[in-house]
Design a protein around this motif. Structure first.
Motif, short mmCIF file in Angstrom:
data_model
loop_
_atom_site.label_atom_id
_atom_site.label_comp_id
_atom_site.label_asym_id
_atom_site.label_seq_id
_atom_site.Cartn_x
_atom_site.Cartn_y
_atom_site.Cartn_z
N UNK A 1 0.83 -1.21 0.00
CA UNK A 1 0.00 0.00 0.00
C UNK A 1 0.85 1.25 0.00
N UNK A 2 0.29 2.31 0.49
CA UNK A 2 1.02 3.58 0.54
C UNK A 2 0.06 4.63 1.03
N UNK A 3 0.52 5.87 1.06
CA UNK A 3 -0.38 6.95 1.45
C UNK A 3 -1.42 7.16 0.36
N UNK A 4 -2.66 7.39 0.78
CA UNK A 4 -3.73 7.60 -0.20
C UNK A 4 -4.26 6.32 -0.80
N UNK A 5 -3.81 5.18 -0.27
CA UNK A 5 -4.30 3.90 -0.79
C UNK A 5 -4.94 3.12 0.35
N UNK A 6 -5.76 2.10 0.04
CA UNK A 6 -6.43 1.37 1.12
C UNK A 6 -5.42 0.77 2.11
N UNK A 7 -5.81 0.73 3.36
CA UNK A 7 -4.96 0.15 4.39
C UNK A 7 -4.69 -1.31 4.01
N UNK A 8 -3.41 -1.64 3.86
CA UNK A 8 -3.07 -2.95 3.29
C UNK A 8 -2.77 -4.00 4.35
N UNK A 9 -3.06 -3.70 5.62
CA UNK A 9 -2.80 -4.66 6.69
C UNK A 9 -4.16 -5.24 7.10
N UNK A 10 -4.47 -6.46 6.68
CA UNK A 10 -5.85 -6.96 6.81
C UNK A 10 -6.35 -6.96 8.26
N UNK A 11 -5.50 -7.39 9.22
CA UNK A 11 -5.97 -7.45 10.60
C UNK A 11 -6.33 -6.05 11.11
#
Lengths: 459, 322
Positions: A33-43
């Motif tokens: 992910x990155x800034x401005x993108x969906x939170x990429x940490x599922x938990x």
């Protein structure tokens, strides 16, 4: 100085990672992910979604996979109209499970004079390579038995470390051997190795080093421990503990995460009884994960030479953190916690996360065994050179006989519910004593219990 | 669109700028295309460096390997295409095998032995090893030659195709000769070293031969499919790739790359008749799916040129009709 540092982040209403402190941003980037993108940490994303749906602040332990380690942390999520704010504390790195390509031992990295070797499960060599400054390896080593290539030397008691390790499928060090030096003479070397296991848990061999005796020797590996409670069970063997820990933690975490997803109906509504069953599965999974944590802790703190860090801590701050983490659980039972006020400080010396662990255990027990709509008090005090924090509840109390055994291993005072492993208080007292403090109980039947953690005070 | 002359002039005297402009153009030509990650680049470069070092070592220590690599790292590797394919395949296989084992099945408990029990370990096995046992041992040895002393992946000399080995030896010898000042005695010595290295090439000790022997031993015993399923269950990927490669008479590295870049739906037909067990396929698929940045077909951007041609053809027909 306190080891604690809070890492902050901001998520918007649609789950987009708006901003975050460097460690969180790096983790988000490594997860794709990155800034401005969906939170990429599922938990974490699930917890954020839950907090936003409930519009309530929640605090939970978090485990996130990183490239070469797992991140363990405590996360607090505060939802608002625009999204949610994250506060992550106690950020720790833990090892991930063993990959199929085992890392070379540290000796190989620090001693260019070592040979690196690998054997199969029958001690037949399948690899033998020389370090940058090592003697050349013997010719025609392929497939020969380790004991054929290296003449094993018994230790002072007549034992062969490598053979005992083979029988136990455990690590070994300090196995003296003689072998050809490639110049017509003999040389003395010392072997050390780690056991290797495949994905089904089967032992596949050893990977280790052979270091000439005239080269600088590494520190000896700690001997395998024998635990009085477990006798000769391999739980006393750190390698076994690591394997069990690793083998259980991943599947359990997956079970919990999936069950929570179903229970929380994140992917759409389902029948209420199904959601409840999923909640039960998640609960049972968390209980098992707690047991794994306890066993791992037990093994760690019973290691000879275990020492806790000496951080400068404030028992008042830690007590409030514990309340923050477990407040929601107390609220579910209508229990009110009377925590020390914000300006109430009690400086002490102890390891930050270990003290928090003890307080979470005491407060968790108090919540678990208190009646609904009751009260729990947390008080700070000082007695000479000891700072104290007391957790008092209105539960059924503990009689004098039970007080004598409540800190014993696996003691649950006759309870058979799924509440705990019976290791928590034992571990808590061991930790308190490792920090030059103590954990005591004062109670009478029907009058609740008062657990007091004392630690060296700091001025 | 014509390139601005000033840019061309600047690039003509500045190789770094020229390279950046080319890279930039390639990026804009396909912005959505997935590219090598830093990890993949590092692995490929490391494998290439170790390969160049190993081949140079065959010339009898006369080559300054560090200077050679420094030169080639700047100027580019001669005959980079075949070498890069090998390095890429090895790097991808390493990434796959280097994944943590997360999807463990039923765990076999270790043997429990009392601390004070007498330990009797048969150091030299009583019964002679079977043909399968010997073949698997040889496969493991061939596989471990594909790592250096510190456990980093490399390409074993034994696994190199003879033509590629010859080409690399000649390139390195040529570099050493230029460096030595084109001395005729040195040229003769290097030529002799190249011939000697080629004569000593032992592909029979490589992983392809070991894979074929292991496959043959299992086929003779009629346990091929069971062994393949067991290898998958243990995540014994080299053992499994070896069997799959020998079944289809592929090279080991080609088979590994075929698996890593396969779409899930391709696995079953690709591995028939070796793997018939659906559960084994699921395990394999699960392990492959965990690997980030795989070059599977669905990860590629649409073929823009083909799309343009198709659209032009469509429009052409429409205009013709009008």
């Amino acid at each position: 100085m306190m080891a604690e540092r809070v890492i902050r982040g901001r998520i918007d209403r649609s789950g987009i990672f708006v901003s975050g402190d460097a460690p969180l941003l790096r983790l988000q980037q490594r997860a794709g992910g990155g800034e401005g993108r969906p939170l990429a940490l599922p938990n974490l994303a699930r917890l954020v979604a839950l907090a936003q749906r409930l519009q309530r602040e929640i605090s939970r332990p978090l485990i996130a996979a990183d490239d070469h380690s797992d991140i363990h942390a405590l996360v607090r999520i505060m939802p608002d109209a625009e999204g949610a704010t994250l506060e992550i504390s106690d950020w720790r790195m833990g090892p991930v499970m063993q990959s199929q390509i085992p890392p070379v031992t540290e000796i190989a990295a620090v001693s260019p004079r070592a040979w690196m070797w690998e054997s199969d499960g029958q001690l037949r060599l399948i690899a033998l390579t020389a370090g940058a400054e090592a003697e050349p390896v013997p010719a025609e080593w392929e497939g020969r038995s380790l004991s054929e290539l290296f003449e094993l030397q018994p230790d002072g008691d007549g034992h062969f470390a490598v053979l005992r390790a083979l029988a136990r499928q455990a690590r070994f060090a300090g196995q003296r051997v003689r072998t050809d030096d490639g110049k017509g003479g003999r040389m003395v070397m010392t072997l050390a190795a780690e056991p290797l296991f495949d994905a089904a848990g089967g032992f596949t061999g050893f990977r280790g080093t052979a270091l000439p005796d005239d080269a600088p020797q590494p520190a000896p590996a700690p001997a395998a421990l024998t635990d009085p409670a477990f006798g000769s069970l391999p739980l006393s063997d750190p390698a076994f503990g690591r394997r069990i820990d690793g083998a259980l933690r991943g599947p359990l975490a997956r079970i919990i995460a999936t069950a929570e997803t179903i229970s929380g109906q994140f992917d759409g509504p389902i029948r209420a009884d199904y959601a409840r069953y999923a909640g039960d599965i998640a609960h049972a999974g968390r209980h098992l994960l707690g047991l794994v944590d306890d066993l791992a802790d037990l093994q760690n703190i019973e290691r000879p030479g275990f020492k806790a860090a000496r951080d400068e801590i404030d028992l008042g701050d830690l007590a409030r953190r514990a309340v923050g983490l477990l407040g929601m659980k107390a609220e579910e039972k209508g229990i009110r916690i009377d925590a020390p006020p914000i300006d109430d400080k009690m400086p002490a010396t102890g390891e930050f996360r270990r003290v928090l662990q003890v307080l979470l255990n005491l407060l968790g027990n108090a919540i678990r065994y208190s009646p609904a709509d009751s009260m729990i008090w947390i008080r700070l005090d000082r007695d000479g050179d000891h700072a104290m924090v007391t957790v008092a509840d209105q539960g059924q109390g503990i009689d004098a006989d039970q007080q004598a055994v409540v800190f014993e291993k696996f003691e649950r005072l006759g309870r058979t519910d799924s509440g705990g492993s019976g290791l928590g208080l034992y571990i808590a007292r061991r930790l308190a004593r490792a920090m030059d403090g103590d954990l005591t109980v004062d109670s009478a039947p029907g009058q609740g219990a008062r657990f007091t953690l004392s630690l060296p005070a700091r001025d | 669109m014509a390139e601005t002359p000033l840019f061309s002039q600047l690039a003509s005297v500045n190789p770094a700028l020229s390279a950046r402009l080319k890279e930039s153009a390639a990026f804009l030509a396909a912005p959505a295309a997935t590219r090598l990650s830093e990890e993949q680049r590092a692995l490929i470069l490391g494998i290439a460096r170790r390969l160049v070092g190993s081949v140079a070592g065959l010339l009898g220590g006369a080559v300054d390997v560090r200077a050679l690599w420094d030169d080639w790292a700047v100027q580019g590797l001669p005959g980079a295409a075949p070498v890069s394919s090998l390095c890429f395949a090895r790097a991808e296989e390493h990434r796959w095998r280097n994944q943590p084992v997360r999807d463990v099945g039923e765990t076999v408990p270790p043997r429990v032995i009392a601390a004070d029990a007498a330990i009797d370990v048969p150091v030299a096995a009583g019964s002679p090893p079977t043909a399968i046992d010997r073949a698997y041992l040889a496969l493991q040895i061939a596989d471990r030659r594909r790592f250096d002393a510190l456990g980093h992946p490399r390409i074993a000399i034994e696994d190199l195709d003879l033509d590629l080995l010859r080409a690399m030896l000649l390139d390195i010898a040529a570099w050493a000769l230029v460096r030595a000042g084109k001395d005729s005695a040195e040229a003769a010595r290097l030529g002799e070293a190249v011939r000697g290295a080629l004569a000593q090439h032992r592909p029979d000790r490589g992983i392809d031969r070991a894979a074929a022997d292991y496959h043959a031993a299992l086929a003779t015993a009629g346990t091929l499919a069971d062994s393949a399923a067991a290898a998958i269950a243990r995540h014994d990927w080299p053992g499994f790739v070896a069997l799959a490669a020998a079944t289809h008479e592929y090279r080991y590295d080609a088979m590994a790359l075929a698996l890593i870049t396969a779409e899930p739906a391709q696995l079953a037909p690709m591995l028939a008749p070796l793997v018939r067990d659906q559960a084994a396929l699921v395990t394999l698929e699960g392990s492959l799916a965990m690997l980030p940045g795989r070059a599977v077909a669905s990860a590629a951007p649409d073929d823009y040129t083909a799309a343009l041609q198709a659209r032009a053809a469509l429009f052409g027909e429409a205009e013709g009709a009008a």
